[in-house]
Design a protein around this motif. Structure first.
Motif, PDB file in Angstrom:
ATOM      1  N   THR A  45       0.713  -1.271   0.169  1.00  0.00           N
ATOM      2  CA  THR A  45      -0.031   0.077   0.099  1.00  0.00           C
ATOM      3  C   THR A  45       0.903   1.180  -0.072  1.00  0.00           C
ATOM      4  O   THR A  45       2.027   1.275   0.638  1.00  0.00           O
ATOM      5  CB  THR A  45      -0.797   0.036   1.251  1.00  0.00           C
ATOM      6  OG1 THR A  45      -0.115   0.341   2.324  1.00  0.00           O
ATOM      7  CG2 THR A  45      -1.680  -1.150   1.351  1.00  0.00           C
ATOM      8  N   GLY A  46       0.328   2.377  -0.507  1.00  0.00           N
ATOM      9  CA  GLY A  46       1.089   3.703  -0.698  1.00  0.00           C
ATOM     10  C   GLY A  46       1.214   4.325  -1.905  1.00  0.00           C
ATOM     11  O   GLY A  46       1.321   3.703  -2.896  1.00  0.00           O
ATOM     12  N   GLU A 102       3.108   6.574  -2.716  1.00  0.00           N
ATOM     13  CA  GLU A 102       4.569   6.828  -3.216  1.00  0.00           C
ATOM     14  C   GLU A 102       5.154   5.663  -3.958  1.00  0.00           C
ATOM     15  O   GLU A 102       6.268   5.765  -4.349  1.00  0.00           O
ATOM     16  CB  GLU A 102       5.240   7.050  -1.824  1.00  0.00           C
ATOM     17  CG  GLU A 102       5.895   5.858  -1.015  1.00  0.00           C
ATOM     18  CD  GLU A 102       4.903   5.389  -0.033  1.00  0.00           C
ATOM     19  OE1 GLU A 102       3.602   5.641  -0.249  1.00  0.00           O
ATOM     20  OE2 GLU A 102       5.049   4.878   1.071  1.00  0.00           O
ATOM     21  N   ASP A 148      -3.372   4.736  -1.434  1.00  0.00           N
ATOM     22  CA  ASP A 148      -3.727   5.022   0.064  1.00  0.00           C
ATOM     23  C   ASP A 148      -5.421   5.770   0.022  1.00  0.00           C
ATOM     24  O   ASP A 148      -5.584   6.849   0.637  1.00  0.00           O
ATOM     25  CB  ASP A 148      -2.748   6.312   0.759  1.00  0.00           C
ATOM     26  CG  ASP A 148      -1.531   5.434   1.000  1.00  0.00           C
ATOM     27  OD1 ASP A 148      -1.662   4.251   1.346  1.00  0.00           O
ATOM     28  OD2 ASP A 148      -0.489   6.004   0.783  1.00  0.00           O
ATOM     29  N   GLY A 157       0.444   1.341   5.673  1.00  0.00           N
ATOM     30  CA  GLY A 157      -0.972   1.670   5.756  1.00  0.00           C
ATOM     31  C   GLY A 157      -1.539   1.201   7.018  1.00  0.00           C
ATOM     32  O   GLY A 157      -2.750   1.455   7.303  1.00  0.00           O
ATOM     33  N   ASP A 163      -3.607   6.200   6.323  1.00  0.00           N
ATOM     34  CA  ASP A 163      -3.378   4.732   6.869  1.00  0.00           C
ATOM     35  C   ASP A 163      -4.694   4.074   7.039  1.00  0.00           C
ATOM     36  O   ASP A 163      -5.357   4.333   7.915  1.00  0.00           O
ATOM     37  CB  ASP A 163      -2.601   4.595   8.015  1.00  0.00           C
ATOM     38  CG  ASP A 163      -1.022   4.895   7.751  1.00  0.00           C
ATOM     39  OD1 ASP A 163      -0.720   4.743   6.624  1.00  0.00           O
ATOM     40  OD2 ASP A 163      -0.347   5.264   8.729  1.00  0.00           O
TER      41      ASP A 163
HETATM   42 MG    MG Z   1       2.158   4.081   3.570  1.00  0.00          MG
END
Ligand code: MG
Ligand code: AMP
Length: 418
Positions: free
Chosen positions: A189-190, A192, A232, A255, A262
């Motif tokens: 997850t993310g 970025e 996210d 997350g 998160d």
């Molecule tokens: Mg994250």
């Protein structure tokens, strides 16, 4: 906060052994057998020669030595894979190769090194000089001396190693019943994250955790399935997490801490059940565990080393239980700490360490020393890469001077004690 041991117990409470399935013998390497393997043949299947030499009647060689060899007529030449063409009578020998069946009438094999082929070089029709006394049974491998018909050669519950594969092959066992390897879904997850083949733009990094996790799953004998990256937000995260029931386990990374974005925990509570979300450990306190549609779910924290340590402590034992192993945890060794280490007393630490045989054992208290494998930030993977153990420092204590005895979880060893 939950201790690591209590969290591990909560994890295992939901994990059961998977069903057994037929597995090709070579694919069973490292698996746990679900049924005994019983031999329907003798091994060796017939009396055979342990040497290249001559099959003889031991009585014929009485008194033979270097200076008074016994001369026998060579009546046959038996290669491995052949059958003897004649039985031996008094005064006769058969040239014989390793693994070839012993002819009837013979009761010993004389190795070629203590013989001399005379006329025709010891081949059929010639003679051979035997220069040492033979005794009945010499150099004969007896039928059934390794395995007998009806023997239980491997037992249910044992782990298949290379020798077991060879044994089963010798018995003609092409497939075995072994506990199934779990299919493990991996989600990162993310916002970025970019794929590992991409060049990260401003503010972005590559998704390395999916790969370290997949490698850990494979090392533990699970089958990793990379489901990709959830952004996210709840919708994206829900879309991937709701696929959990297609798998035996699901593992996510990131997350799960206190960031504004998160969302993994929220989604888990919406579509599944949560058992815990915080463990008194460092690195990686926000270890989350629950189920989605009956599938055990691990929400590991995102920092690369926290992810890997969380896997090691919680996911690996679960995979091993699913695969039918009795030993779920790595072995531990006591070691002498080679440097001062300080920690906060509020939780257990799992420092990345290098354990080595002590230079001066038996002068030392234990046969190992251990030092830190590098900088201990959970965001840094280099020390984890160098580590061969996790130094487990207990909650409640804060100072470990050089020379202290500490406990190390051996990442370099597979199997522990029960
Ligand atoms: Mg994250
Ligand atoms: P999070 O737990 O989502 O707050 O992430 C903690 C840290 O781990 C952040 O610096 C993230 O950028 C990093 N991180 C999260 N997921 C990954 C991943 N899949 N690969 C590499 N780093 C990650």
């Amino acid at each position: 906060m939950l201790t690591v041991e209590k969290a591990q117990a909560k994890v295992l409470a939901r994990i059961a052994r998977l069903e057994a399935e037929p597995v090709a013998v070579l694919d069973a390497l490292g698996c746990v057998l679900a049924a005994d393997i019983v031999s329907d043949i003798d091994v060796a299947p017939f009396d055979n020669s342990a040497m290249d030499g001559y099959a003889v009647r031991a009585a014929d060689t009485a008194g033979a030595d270097e200076t008074h060899p016994v001369v026998l007529a060579v009546v046959d030449h038996i290669a491995a894979g052949d059958m003897p063409r004649v039985s031996l009578r008094e005064g006769e020998a058969s040239r014989i190769m390793t693994g070839a069946p012993v002819p009837s009438g013979a009761d010993a094999i004389v190795m070629v090194e203590v013989t001399e082929g005379l006329e025709h070089g010891g081949s059929t029709g010639g003679t051979v000089a035997i220069k040492r006394v033979a005794h009945a049974g010499d150099n004969i491998r007896l039928r059934g001396e390794d395995v007998r018909v009806g023997d239980v050669v491997l037992t249910a519950g044992e782990v298949v190693n290379a020798a077991s594969v060879g044994l089963m092959a010798a018995l003609g066992v092409a497939a075995v019943a072994a506990y199934r390897r779990p299919r493990v879904a991996i989600v990162s997850t993310g916002d970025e994250l970019v794929g590992i083949a991409e060049v990260p733009g401003p503010g972005k990094i590559r998704n390395s955790n999916s790969y370290s996790l997949a490698a850990q799953v494979a090392s533990a004998g699970g089958i990793p399935h990379l489901l990709g990256i959830a952004r996210d937000n709840e919708a994206d995260t829900r879309a991937l997490l709701s696929r959990a029931p297609e798998f035996d386990l699901m593992v996510t990374t990131g997350g799960v801490s206190m960031g504004d974005f998160d969302v993994v925990r929220d989604v888990l509570e919406q579509i599944g059940e949560m058992d815990f979300w915080k463990v008194a450990m460092r690195p990686g306190a926000p270890q989350t565990y629950g189920t989605i549609g009956g599938t055990p779910f691990f929400g590991l924290p995102g920092n690369p080393t926290s992810t890997m340590v969380g896997f090691e402590l919680f996911v690996r034992p679960a995979i091993r239980r699913m695969r039918g192993f009795e030993h779920l945890y790595r072995p531990r060794s006591q070691a002498v700490l080679a440097e001062d280490v300080k920690k906060k007393p509020d939780r257990g630490y799992f420092l990345r360490g290098r354990i080595e045989a002590a230079a001066e054992w038996p002068g030392c208290a234990v046969p190992y020393t251990v030092r830190l494998a590098g900088a201990q930030s959970s965001a840094m993977l280099t020390a984890m890469h160098r580590a061969n153990c996790l130094i487990s420092l207990p909650e409640g204590e804060s100072s470990f001077p050089a020379g202290s005895l500490v406990e190390c979880i051996r990442l370099d060893m597979e199997e522990g004690t029960p």
